[in-house]
Enzyme design. Structure first.
Site, short mmCIF file in Angstrom:
data_model
loop_
_atom_site.label_atom_id
_atom_site.label_comp_id
_atom_site.label_asym_id
_atom_site.label_seq_id
_atom_site.Cartn_x
_atom_site.Cartn_y
_atom_site.Cartn_z
N LYS A 169 17.81 -19.35 -18.08
CA LYS A 169 17.52 -19.46 -16.65
C LYS A 169 16.08 -19.88 -16.37
CE LYS A 169 20.99 -15.92 -15.98
NZ LYS A 169 21.25 -14.50 -15.78
N HIS A 340 24.62 -36.54 6.94
CA HIS A 340 24.19 -35.17 7.20
C HIS A 340 24.29 -34.83 8.69
CE1 HIS A 340 22.55 -33.35 3.47
NE2 HIS A 340 22.60 -34.60 3.06
#
Length: 354
Positions: A169, A340
């Site tokens: 991570k 968008h």
């Protein structure tokens, strides 16, 4: 006091597809769930999915490799002792494998790598872990290996069960080079007519933008072994819908997009060396996760690891669909923002216009 309310179950989710997939793991039409608040992602990935059905073989997804890693940290008397320990561990690999086999029905130690800094020895263990993503399985095995090493190898002491050479991570180069999770390469060859009619662009425009944006732009930004537009969007959508550890999009999104103009046809590829997914383990018993995995064909009676491999290549195919659609849109002035505005604004604020 712990509150067991499930937070992410309310994230909107839609199914995208069918996606035409072929390769060494999955063949045929598949669907993929995307859980996201970014509503334009659904039609964008859907456009890529539609294109896959218009191409010979669709998206060819090749599973290159799979492994889960955990690195342990050992403190040695000095660098020479650390080197001797590393060499002994390499020689004793069959013994280490037997230790892992005694403690797990699915984990198998397949390799180890080491780095030495001063008197510190970092050992990166690499395992196959069946249908589990393998974080806990690898850590449990590494715990046992670490105890054995401290007991039998002269001059070394316990440092930590995780030394960050895994690496988990965090953005790094090592995972892309050595692999962590499922390494999948996806490819598609799109006829010129489909590029023009469905993507409203040309192969040359997409290939040029990929170099200028994904390669040069990312280099200017200081990206670490990555050159893509938005792998993280698709990865997060699939991870949330299938009960994965969503933080793994950090290393998962470190992939490389490649595009070529082949006499007007568009060759497009996404290389994802760190897809960390599983079909068993924590998070997989939630009802909606069970339903989603079953619908994706990832709850079938397959050899150990087969369902997780299928999930990985479907995820990678979804990434290609979204990456292709976005790059094509960005070759056309205004297209990205119009999309968008259309899907994310339900009304126009006062004093503004769309």
């Amino acid at each position: 006091m712990m509150d067991n309310t499930i937070a992410f179950a309310s994230v909107p989710m839609r199914w995208i597809g069918p996606i035409n997939v072929s390769g060494n793991v999955a063949e045929g039409s598949v669907e993929v769930p995307l859980a996201t608040y970014e509503s334009p992602l659904w039609p964008s990935v859907g456009r890529g999915a539609k294109i896959s059905t218009l191409c010979d073989r669709g998206i060819v997804a090749t599973l290159v490799d799979e492994r889960m890693t955990r690195s342990v940290l050992l403190e040695a008397d000095d660098a020479g002792t650390a080197l001797a320990a590393a060499r002994q561990l390499t020689d004793d690999l069959p013994v280490l494998r037997a230790i892992v086999a005694e403690r797990s029905n699915y984990a198998e130690l397949i390799a180890l790598h080491h780095q030495i800094v001063g008197n510190l020895l970092f050992v990166r263990f690499e395992f196959t872990t069946g249908d589990a993503s393998g974080h806990n399985m690898a850590t449990l095995a590494s715990d046992a290996l670490l105890a054995h090493i401290v007991d039998v190898v002269p001059g070394v002491r316990y440092g930590s069960v995780s030394g960050n050479f895994c690496t988990d991570k965090k953005a790094s180069a090592v995972n892309g080079i050595l692999g962590r999770g499922k390494n999948v390469v996806t490819e598609i060859l799109i006829p010129e007519s489909v590029v023009q009619q469905r993507l409203h662009t040309t192969a040359r425009q997409v290939a040029d933008l990929n170099v200028r944006k994904n390669l040069i732009g990312t280099t200017l930004a200081g990206g670490i072994r990555t050159a893509n537009a938005h792998y993280a969007n698709m990865l997060l959508g699939v991870y949330l819908a299938t009960g994965q550890d969503a933080a793994n999009i950090v290393e998962g999104s470190q992939g490389i997009t490649h595009a070529e103009d082949r006499d007007g046809d568009l060759y497009f590829s996404c290389a994802l060396p760190n897809i960390i997914v599983g079909t068993v383990g924590n998070g997989k018993s939630l009802d909606f996760v069970e339903e989603n995995l079953a619908r994706m064909g990832c709850r079938e009676n397959r050899e150990a690891g087969g369902n997780a491999r299928r999930l990985a290549v479907i995820t990678a195919a979804a990434v290609l669909c979204g990456e292709l659609s976005l790059l094509a849109a960005q070759t056309n002035p205004g297209e990205l923002m119009r999309t968008h505005l259309r899907f994310e604004r339900s009304e126009t604020p006062k004093g503004q216009s769309q």
